[in-house]
Design a protein around this motif. Sequence first.
Motif, PDB file in Angstrom:
ATOM      1  N   ALA A 172       0.826  -1.202   0.000  1.00  0.00           N
ATOM      2  CA  ALA A 172       0.000   0.000   0.000  1.00  0.00           C
ATOM      3  C   ALA A 172       0.864   1.258   0.000  1.00  0.00           C
ATOM      4  CB  ALA A 172      -0.940  -0.004   1.198  1.00  0.00           C
ATOM      5  N   ALA A 173       1.952   1.243   0.761  1.00  0.00           N
ATOM      6  CA  ALA A 173       2.843   2.405   0.807  1.00  0.00           C
ATOM      7  C   ALA A 173       3.499   2.637  -0.555  1.00  0.00           C
ATOM      8  CB  ALA A 173       3.904   2.209   1.886  1.00  0.00           C
ATOM      9  N   GLU A 174       3.900   1.549  -1.210  1.00  0.00           N
ATOM     10  CA  GLU A 174       4.491   1.677  -2.547  1.00  0.00           C
ATOM     11  C   GLU A 174       3.478   2.236  -3.536  1.00  0.00           C
ATOM     12  OE1 GLU A 174       6.062  -2.206  -3.503  1.00  0.00           O
ATOM     13  OE2 GLU A 174       7.012  -2.295  -1.539  1.00  0.00           O
ATOM     14  N   MET A 175       2.239   1.790  -3.418  1.00  0.00           N
ATOM     15  CA  MET A 175       1.196   2.290  -4.307  1.00  0.00           C
ATOM     16  C   MET A 175       1.002   3.791  -4.119  1.00  0.00           C
ATOM     17  SD  MET A 175      -1.424  -0.901  -3.876  1.00  0.00           S
ATOM     18  CE  MET A 175      -2.844  -0.085  -4.607  1.00  0.00           C
ATOM     19  N   ASN A 176       1.073   4.251  -2.882  1.00  0.00           N
ATOM     20  CA  ASN A 176       0.986   5.693  -2.640  1.00  0.00           C
ATOM     21  C   ASN A 176       2.111   6.430  -3.357  1.00  0.00           C
ATOM     22  OD1 ASN A 176      -1.263   5.410  -1.012  1.00  0.00           O
ATOM     23  ND2 ASN A 176      -0.123   5.497   0.907  1.00  0.00           N
ATOM     24  N   GLY A 177       3.329   5.888  -3.262  1.00  0.00           N
ATOM     25  CA  GLY A 177       4.457   6.527  -3.927  1.00  0.00           C
ATOM     26  C   GLY A 177       4.306   6.534  -5.434  1.00  0.00           C
ATOM     27  N   ALA A 206      -6.017   8.101   1.633  1.00  0.00           N
ATOM     28  CA  ALA A 206      -7.175   8.986   1.763  1.00  0.00           C
ATOM     29  C   ALA A 206      -6.755  10.388   2.182  1.00  0.00           C
ATOM     30  CB  ALA A 206      -8.159   8.401   2.772  1.00  0.00           C
ATOM     31  N   LEU A 207      -5.813  10.476   3.087  1.00  0.00           N
ATOM     32  CA  LEU A 207      -5.352  11.780   3.575  1.00  0.00           C
ATOM     33  C   LEU A 207      -4.737  12.606   2.447  1.00  0.00           C
ATOM     34  CD1 LEU A 207      -5.008  13.423   6.233  1.00  0.00           C
ATOM     35  CD2 LEU A 207      -2.763  12.372   6.468  1.00  0.00           C
ATOM     36  N   MET A 208      -4.045  11.921   1.532  1.00  0.00           N
ATOM     37  CA  MET A 208      -3.382  12.609   0.421  1.00  0.00           C
ATOM     38  C   MET A 208      -4.227  12.620  -0.856  1.00  0.00           C
ATOM     39  SD  MET A 208       0.639  11.507   0.830  1.00  0.00           S
ATOM     40  CE  MET A 208       0.398   9.733   0.964  1.00  0.00           C
ATOM     41  N   HIS A 209      -5.455  12.068  -0.782  1.00  0.00           N
ATOM     42  CA  HIS A 209      -6.362  12.063  -1.936  1.00  0.00           C
ATOM     43  C   HIS A 209      -5.728  11.384  -3.151  1.00  0.00           C
ATOM     44  CE1 HIS A 209      -8.734  14.932   0.375  1.00  0.00           C
ATOM     45  NE2 HIS A 209      -7.647  15.659   0.516  1.00  0.00           N
ATOM     46  N   LEU A 210      -5.131  10.228  -2.937  1.00  0.00           N
ATOM     47  CA  LEU A 210      -4.392   9.574  -4.013  1.00  0.00           C
ATOM     48  C   LEU A 210      -5.270   8.596  -4.795  1.00  0.00           C
ATOM     49  CD1 LEU A 210      -1.002   8.838  -2.233  1.00  0.00           C
ATOM     50  CD2 LEU A 210      -1.612  10.768  -3.694  1.00  0.00           C
ATOM     51  N   ARG A 240     -15.127   1.952   5.762  1.00  0.00           N
ATOM     52  CA  ARG A 240     -16.032   3.059   5.422  1.00  0.00           C
ATOM     53  C   ARG A 240     -15.856   4.239   6.375  1.00  0.00           C
ATOM     54  NH1 ARG A 240     -20.505  -1.288   4.825  1.00  0.00           N
ATOM     55  NH2 ARG A 240     -20.475  -1.745   2.586  1.00  0.00           N
ATOM     56  N   ALA A 241     -15.289   3.980   7.540  1.00  0.00           N
ATOM     57  CA  ALA A 241     -15.085   5.057   8.515  1.00  0.00           C
ATOM     58  C   ALA A 241     -13.898   5.947   8.165  1.00  0.00           C
ATOM     59  CB  ALA A 241     -14.889   4.462   9.915  1.00  0.00           C
ATOM     60  N   ILE A 242     -13.075   5.551   7.185  1.00  0.00           N
ATOM     61  CA  ILE A 242     -11.918   6.364   6.799  1.00  0.00           C
ATOM     62  C   ILE A 242     -12.394   7.488   5.878  1.00  0.00           C
ATOM     63  CG2 ILE A 242      -9.715   6.402   5.579  1.00  0.00           C
ATOM     64  CD1 ILE A 242      -9.308   3.505   6.349  1.00  0.00           C
ATOM     65  N   PRO A 243     -12.275   8.740   6.297  1.00  0.00           N
ATOM     66  CA  PRO A 243     -12.731   9.841   5.437  1.00  0.00           C
ATOM     67  C   PRO A 243     -11.971   9.852   4.109  1.00  0.00           C
ATOM     68  CG  PRO A 243     -12.266  10.614   7.673  1.00  0.00           C
ATOM     69  CD  PRO A 243     -11.727   9.220   7.574  1.00  0.00           C
ATOM     70  N   GLY A 244     -12.717   9.933   3.020  1.00  0.00           N
ATOM     71  CA  GLY A 244     -12.078  10.056   1.713  1.00  0.00           C
ATOM     72  C   GLY A 244     -11.805   8.751   1.012  1.00  0.00           C
ATOM     73  N   LEU A 245     -12.043   7.609   1.671  1.00  0.00           N
ATOM     74  CA  LEU A 245     -11.891   6.313   1.019  1.00  0.00           C
ATOM     75  C   LEU A 245     -13.251   5.850   0.519  1.00  0.00           C
ATOM     76  CD1 LEU A 245     -10.269   3.693   0.328  1.00  0.00           C
ATOM     77  CD2 LEU A 245     -10.919   2.862   2.606  1.00  0.00           C
ATOM     78  N   ARG A 269     -10.386  12.425 -13.505  1.00  0.00           N
ATOM     79  CA  ARG A 269     -10.889  13.798 -13.395  1.00  0.00           C
ATOM     80  C   ARG A 269      -9.796  14.771 -12.984  1.00  0.00           C
ATOM     81  NH1 ARG A 269     -16.511  12.290 -10.236  1.00  0.00           N
ATOM     82  NH2 ARG A 269     -17.496  11.195 -11.961  1.00  0.00           N
ATOM     83  N   VAL A 270      -9.061  14.446 -11.958  1.00  0.00           N
ATOM     84  CA  VAL A 270      -7.895  15.244 -11.570  1.00  0.00           C
ATOM     85  C   VAL A 270      -6.780  14.236 -11.376  1.00  0.00           C
ATOM     86  CG1 VAL A 270      -6.954  16.943  -9.974  1.00  0.00           C
ATOM     87  CG2 VAL A 270      -9.408  16.887 -10.393  1.00  0.00           C
ATOM     88  N   PHE A 271      -6.083  13.939 -12.465  1.00  0.00           N
ATOM     89  CA  PHE A 271      -5.125  12.847 -12.407  1.00  0.00           C
ATOM     90  C   PHE A 271      -4.013  13.168 -11.419  1.00  0.00           C
ATOM     91  CE2 PHE A 271      -1.773  10.049 -14.142  1.00  0.00           C
ATOM     92  CZ  PHE A 271      -2.473   8.864 -14.024  1.00  0.00           C
ATOM     93  N   GLY A 272      -3.699  12.197 -10.557  1.00  0.00           N
ATOM     94  CA  GLY A 272      -2.693  12.399  -9.526  1.00  0.00           C
ATOM     95  C   GLY A 272      -3.269  12.948  -8.250  1.00  0.00           C
ATOM     96  N   LYS A 273      -4.577  13.283  -8.276  1.00  0.00           N
ATOM     97  CA  LYS A 273      -5.206  13.772  -7.054  1.00  0.00           C
ATOM     98  C   LYS A 273      -6.685  13.399  -7.123  1.00  0.00           C
ATOM     99  CE  LYS A 273      -5.293  17.743  -3.936  1.00  0.00           C
ATOM    100  NZ  LYS A 273      -4.578  17.019  -2.879  1.00  0.00           N
ATOM    101  N   GLY A 274      -7.115  12.568  -6.239  1.00  0.00           N
ATOM    102  CA  GLY A 274      -8.492  12.112  -6.262  1.00  0.00           C
ATOM    103  C   GLY A 274      -8.820  11.399  -4.972  1.00  0.00           C
ATOM    104  N   ALA A 275      -9.515  10.304  -5.075  1.00  0.00           N
ATOM    105  CA  ALA A 275      -9.866   9.529  -3.892  1.00  0.00           C
ATOM    106  C   ALA A 275      -9.453   8.087  -4.107  1.00  0.00           C
ATOM    107  CB  ALA A 275     -11.372   9.606  -3.634  1.00  0.00           C
ATOM    108  N   PRO A 276      -8.866   7.461  -3.094  1.00  0.00           N
ATOM    109  CA  PRO A 276      -8.573   6.029  -3.226  1.00  0.00           C
ATOM    110  C   PRO A 276      -9.859   5.221  -3.186  1.00  0.00           C
ATOM    111  CG  PRO A 276      -8.103   6.768  -0.992  1.00  0.00           C
ATOM    112  CD  PRO A 276      -8.456   7.993  -1.786  1.00  0.00           C
ATOM    113  N   HIS A 277      -9.825   4.076  -3.829  1.00  0.00           N
ATOM    114  CA  HIS A 277     -10.976   3.179  -3.856  1.00  0.00           C
ATOM    115  C   HIS A 277     -10.563   1.790  -3.412  1.00  0.00           C
ATOM    116  CE1 HIS A 277     -12.588   6.401  -6.366  1.00  0.00           C
ATOM    117  NE2 HIS A 277     -13.784   5.889  -6.168  1.00  0.00           N
ATOM    118  N   GLY A 278     -11.461   1.136  -2.710  1.00  0.00           N
ATOM    119  CA  GLY A 278     -11.273  -0.257  -2.353  1.00  0.00           C
ATOM    120  C   GLY A 278     -12.418  -1.080  -2.911  1.00  0.00           C
ATOM    121  N   LEU A 279     -12.094  -2.162  -3.564  1.00  0.00           N
ATOM    122  CA  LEU A 279     -13.097  -3.096  -4.069  1.00  0.00           C
ATOM    123  C   LEU A 279     -13.146  -4.300  -3.131  1.00  0.00           C
ATOM    124  CD1 LEU A 279     -12.189  -2.969  -7.839  1.00  0.00           C
ATOM    125  CD2 LEU A 279     -14.502  -2.594  -6.967  1.00  0.00           C
ATOM    126  N   ALA A 280     -14.323  -4.599  -2.592  1.00  0.00           N
ATOM    127  CA  ALA A 280     -14.509  -5.771  -1.743  1.00  0.00           C
ATOM    128  C   ALA A 280     -15.237  -6.826  -2.568  1.00  0.00           C
ATOM    129  CB  ALA A 280     -15.312  -5.413  -0.497  1.00  0.00           C
TER     130      ALA A 280
END
Length: 428
Positions: A172-177, A206-210, A240-245, A269-280
Amino acid sequence: WPAPNAQNTEASHGSALGDEEVAATKRVLGFDPEQTFEVSDEVIAHTRRALDRGREARAAWEKDLQEWRAANAERAAEFDRIAAGELPKGWEEKLPVFEAGKGVATRAASGKVLQALGGVIPELWGGSADLAGSNNTTIDKTSSFLPKGNPLPEADPYGRTIHFGIREHAMAAEMNGIALHGNTRIYGGTFLVFSDYMRNAVRLSALMHLPVTYVWTHDSIGLGEDGPTHQPVEHLASLRAIPGLNLVRPADANETSIAWREIVKRHTRVFGKGAPHGLALTRQGVPTYDWNEDAAKGGYVLFDAEGGDAQVVLIGTGSEVHVAVEAREQLQAAGVPTRVVSMPCVEWFEEQDQAYKDTVLPPSVKARVAVEAGIGLTWHKYVGDAGRIVSLEHFGASADGNFLLREYGFTPEAVVAAARDSLGATER
């Protein structure tokens, strides 16, 4: 170190040194304690030479880039498209549409979507934390992101399949980078229960809107025999409790395809800045319903009431939607007009205007039942005081997944009973 009095004390961890200790530390280092933020002319001159080196390096890079553009016009155009955050023309036409009625695990549907998109979106890449065969995250079996000469087959520094290893947090950290670097679209997979290991990095996404995409499979007690250590119970509500995810739990193969389409669009929409998504995504097969564009709104009417206005609304996600559909059939047969709402993404649904939300969940219908194979924390808001929640408020067990779902009450009969109880509560 080398603060003479603060070193080797707990105070050095969380407290400022203070003027006296700063002065003492400067003396140890050979600096004048009377000077504040002193920088010698020699240091300034040395540092500013980096500007000249930078200009020279940039000029050389620009020259190489222009030569490359001249020799590779087609690839240069593709690079410009990617850098602009645009998607290739016709990419949506490659999305698979699944035949209604057929049982398909949503993890398998996701894998088919990735393979379809991989051929038309070259900047899409990713892998799994050593669970690729279970997560269905291999976008290209013929290339691995590895240095040349690596003994694994098809090793290529430009390979599109990443072997993250059993390192969920690092993945996950690598994906953020990778997302921060830009110019590619990154995803990574593991079991939903292992999102626990990733949580700090997911929170930072979520904090960085990645614009990163987490592919979390084996999304409930339906995974079965691995037992309660591998069965997510609290995870859906917790994520779901994580703001922005944005957490997406599609009901079937077609919702999975629509979900991937929406995620790819949103990350444009804003490449490089958006919201992370999780698929369950499910391990077990679930019935496939007709393609419905409203799935991209996060919540929609999958089957409406017949024989009059809805008296009760059943809300489901993921593998429990078909349970709600079967419960509706029983209620309809008993003369109770019943609506089924599929809500794959609460966050997307909350983005809609109130008028749309009211068409899906009419305020006048107080009898409601939410059904999800996890804790019911998400659903109190949607069912209200008279509503009921069919949920799992304890850990699972090691047994066949279908057996567990029956034993723990994820059956049409249990949903019908909850609906009748809710109807009774509205009359009191």
